[in-house]
Design an enzyme around this catalytic site. Structure first.
Site, PDB file in Angstrom:
ATOM      1  N   ASN A 187       4.431   5.254 -11.349  1.00 34.25           N
ATOM      2  CA  ASN A 187       3.208   5.210 -12.132  1.00 34.25           C
ATOM      3  C   ASN A 187       1.927   5.284 -11.309  1.00 34.25           C
ATOM      4  OD1 ASN A 187       1.286   4.120 -14.366  1.00 34.25           O
ATOM      5  ND2 ASN A 187       1.242   2.525 -12.784  1.00 34.25           N
TER       6      ASN A 187
ATOM      7  N   LYS B  60      -1.405  16.026  -9.596  1.00 35.47           N
ATOM      8  CA  LYS B  60      -0.706  15.806 -10.862  1.00 35.47           C
ATOM      9  C   LYS B  60       0.059  17.041 -11.304  1.00 35.47           C
ATOM     10  CE  LYS B  60      -1.581  11.500 -11.612  1.00 35.47           C
ATOM     11  NZ  LYS B  60      -0.488  10.508 -11.680  1.00 35.47           N
TER      12      LYS B  60
ATOM     13  N   ASP C  83       0.873  -1.171   0.000  1.00 37.24           N
ATOM     14  CA  ASP C  83       0.000   0.000   0.000  1.00 37.24           C
ATOM     15  C   ASP C  83       0.908   1.217   0.000  1.00 37.24           C
ATOM     16  OD1 ASP C  83      -1.672   2.143   0.533  1.00 37.24           O
ATOM     17  OD2 ASP C  83      -2.908   1.032   1.968  1.00 37.24           O
TER      18      ASP C  83
ATOM     19  N   TYR D  27      -7.111  15.433  -7.397  1.00 31.35           N
ATOM     20  CA  TYR D  27      -6.262  14.681  -8.329  1.00 31.35           C
ATOM     21  C   TYR D  27      -5.508  15.629  -9.245  1.00 31.35           C
ATOM     22  CZ  TYR D  27      -5.103  11.497 -12.213  1.00 31.35           C
ATOM     23  OH  TYR D  27      -4.451  10.785 -13.193  1.00 31.35           O
TER      24      TYR D  27
END
Length: 258
Positions: A100, A169, A73, A165
């Site tokens: 990734n 990013k 995790d 998110y």
């Protein structure tokens, strides 16, 4: 296993130790497949054990050296650090890190709590930094290496349905620039891969509606759909010695969306 490979071969990747986060499915699985096909020694971490084991078996059935799967995790930084150490102990210094792993669950600003925000940063951003921190001494002592952080075009286009998110990013591009400058004297290259809308099973199942198809047709310059191998093939180049003077850059693979 995806065997539809373009002909490019990268001899410098043969027997090189590669560490992939989020390698059990989607883009991550394609990374594992492509690097194994190049003869690299691949380890990957993921939470999803069943697809991870299927991937290991698929790579072996294709005649390549199977990757090593380590359940992890990535929100648990100490577990990630142990996985990096375990990989190096078993296979030698990690020379390629593919950061990734991520999760683009949709959410609205009014529904975000501090706990959810912190979890999204842990899932999408924090582990990339600590993975880079963990592999740095190995790469330095081995004479150099390549770190590929995975971003997203969502922050470039300002997607409105996942602000946490998008924030994470965007931060990855800034982190990439900072680490590239710091690690560069040790011949460690740090770049950021920025995929467009990649047709993974998750994306197709959850979000590829007729409206989404129309959006792709309108926004991409190229008519074809992006697939995980399109991303993996760019990652091969960035990991190999062929890109030895490429660092501190964003490499966008999006069919011409942005």
């Amino acid at each position: 296993m995806d065997t539809d490979f373009v002909n490019a071969a990268y001899p410098s990747l043969k027997d090189r130790t590669v560490f992939v986060t989020g390698g059990a499915s989607g883009i991550g699985a394609s990374l594992v497949e492509h690097f194994c096909a190049q003869g690299a020694v691949v380890s990957f971490v993921d939470l999803a054990e069943e697809p991870a084991q299927r991937l290991v078996a698929s790579v072996a059935a294709a005649g390549h050296r199977p990757p090593a799967f380590i359940p992890c995790d990535l929100r648990d930084v100490e577990a990630l650090q142990r996985a990096v150490a375990e990989t190096a102990a078993a296979h030698g210094p990690i020379r390629v890190l593919l950061n990734n792993a991520g999760n683009d669950d949709r959410h609205r600003t009014e529904d975000v709590t501090p706990a959810y925000w912190d979890d999204r940063m842990a899932v999408n951003l924090r582990h990339q930094f600590f993975a880079a921190q963990a592999v740095r001494p190995q790469m330095r002592d081995a004479g150099g290496g390549s770190i590929v952080n995975f971003g997203s075009i969502t922050w470039m286009v300002g997607d409105p349905d996942c602000p946490a998110y998008v924030t994470a990013k965007a931060a990855i591009s800034g982190m990439t620039r900072a680490l590239a400058r710091e690690f560069g004297p040790e011949r460690i290259r740090v770049n950021c891969m920025i995929p467009g809308w990649v047709m993974t099973e998750r994306q197709v199942t959850l979000w590829l509606t007729p409206e989404g198809e129309r959006q792709i047709a309108e926004r991409q310059c190229l008519p074809d759909r992006l697939h995980a191998p399109d991303i993996a093939r760019m990652a091969l180049f960035l990991a190999a010695d062929d890109s030895r003077m490429c660092t501190s850059q964003n490499f966008i693979v999006d069919g011409g969306w942005v």
